[in-house]
Design a protein around this motif. Structure first.
Motif, short mmCIF file in Angstrom:
data_model
loop_
_atom_site.label_atom_id
_atom_site.label_comp_id
_atom_site.label_asym_id
_atom_site.label_seq_id
_atom_site.Cartn_x
_atom_site.Cartn_y
_atom_site.Cartn_z
N LEU A 45 0.66 -1.27 0.14
CA LEU A 45 -0.33 0.20 0.29
C LEU A 45 0.63 1.46 0.55
CD1 LEU A 45 -2.94 -1.12 2.06
CD2 LEU A 45 -2.95 -1.34 0.08
N LEU A 46 2.13 1.27 0.80
CA LEU A 46 3.24 2.20 0.46
C LEU A 46 3.47 2.21 -0.95
CD1 LEU A 46 4.38 4.60 2.07
CD2 LEU A 46 6.39 3.09 2.47
N SER A 47 4.39 1.59 -1.78
CA SER A 47 4.74 2.00 -2.86
C SER A 47 3.41 2.38 -3.57
CB SER A 47 4.87 0.08 -2.88
OG SER A 47 5.40 0.03 -4.45
N ARG A 48 2.05 1.59 -3.45
CA ARG A 48 1.14 1.98 -4.45
C ARG A 48 1.06 3.98 -4.27
NH1 ARG A 48 -3.27 -2.12 -3.38
NH2 ARG A 48 -1.95 -3.71 -4.65
N GLY A 49 0.84 4.03 -2.90
CA GLY A 49 1.02 5.32 -2.27
C GLY A 49 1.29 6.25 -3.23
N ALA A 52 1.76 6.30 -6.76
CA ALA A 52 0.62 7.33 -7.61
C ALA A 52 0.93 9.60 -7.30
CB ALA A 52 -0.47 7.68 -6.41
N VAL A 53 1.61 9.04 -6.72
CA VAL A 53 1.97 11.03 -6.92
C VAL A 53 3.74 11.19 -7.53
CG1 VAL A 53 0.90 11.35 -4.74
CG2 VAL A 53 3.56 10.92 -4.42
N GLY A 54 3.79 9.93 -8.13
CA GLY A 54 5.54 9.43 -8.81
C GLY A 54 6.31 9.79 -8.15
N LEU A 55 6.81 9.26 -7.01
CA LEU A 55 7.92 8.99 -6.01
C LEU A 55 7.69 7.97 -6.16
CD1 LEU A 55 7.13 11.14 -2.84
CD2 LEU A 55 8.71 11.73 -4.81
N PRO A 56 9.03 7.03 -6.04
CA PRO A 56 9.70 5.24 -5.71
C PRO A 56 9.10 5.22 -4.15
CG PRO A 56 11.73 6.67 -6.55
CD PRO A 56 10.64 7.62 -6.38
N LEU A 57 9.41 3.96 -4.27
CA LEU A 57 9.89 3.09 -3.17
C LEU A 57 10.87 2.30 -2.95
CD1 LEU A 57 8.89 2.81 0.00
CD2 LEU A 57 7.51 0.87 -0.73
N THR A 58 12.14 3.01 -2.58
CA THR A 58 13.46 1.66 -2.85
C THR A 58 13.90 1.49 -1.51
OG1 THR A 58 14.97 4.49 -2.95
CG2 THR A 58 14.60 3.64 -4.93
N GLY A 59 14.78 0.61 -1.80
CA GLY A 59 15.46 0.41 -0.38
C GLY A 59 14.56 -1.02 0.58
N CYS A 60 13.38 -0.99 -0.28
CA CYS A 60 12.32 -2.08 1.06
C CYS A 60 12.08 -3.38 -0.28
CB CYS A 60 10.95 -1.25 1.38
SG CYS A 60 11.52 0.26 2.17
N GLY A 61 12.53 -4.02 -0.31
CA GLY A 61 12.20 -5.52 -0.66
C GLY A 61 13.25 -5.52 -1.77
#
Length: 82
Positions: A45-49, A52-61
């Motif tokens: 859910l964090l990654s999707r959120g 949605a605003v154009g920010l990548p989720l890096t460093g987690c998995g």
């Protein structure tokens, strides 16, 4: 665009990992990720959120093609002043 239920989507590789309600651990055979089911859902859910605003989720998995990194865990004790 269709979304897979956050509880069955792997937060690391995005594969569908079927579970029953009694299964408490997310275990992905595709990327060998083993993590608490609720924690996995939160990361999805964090990654999707963020996506949605154009920010990548890096460093987690291993998102964004990087290798998984060791996460720091801190315990904070909250107490009311005496």
């Amino acid at each position: 665009m269709t979304f897979v239920d956050a509880s069955i989507e792997c937060s690391s590789c995005g594969m569908r990992v079927e579970k029953t309600l009694k299964d408490r651990v997310h275990e992905c055979s595709s990327c060998n990720r083993s993590i608490d089911r609720d924690w996995n859902s939160a990361l999805v859910l964090l990654s999707r959120g963020l996506g949605a605003v154009g920010l990548p989720l890096t460093g987690c998995g291993g998102q964004e093609g990087t290798q998984p990194t060791r996460q720091q865990f801190s315990i904070v004790r909250l107490e009311a002043p005496a």
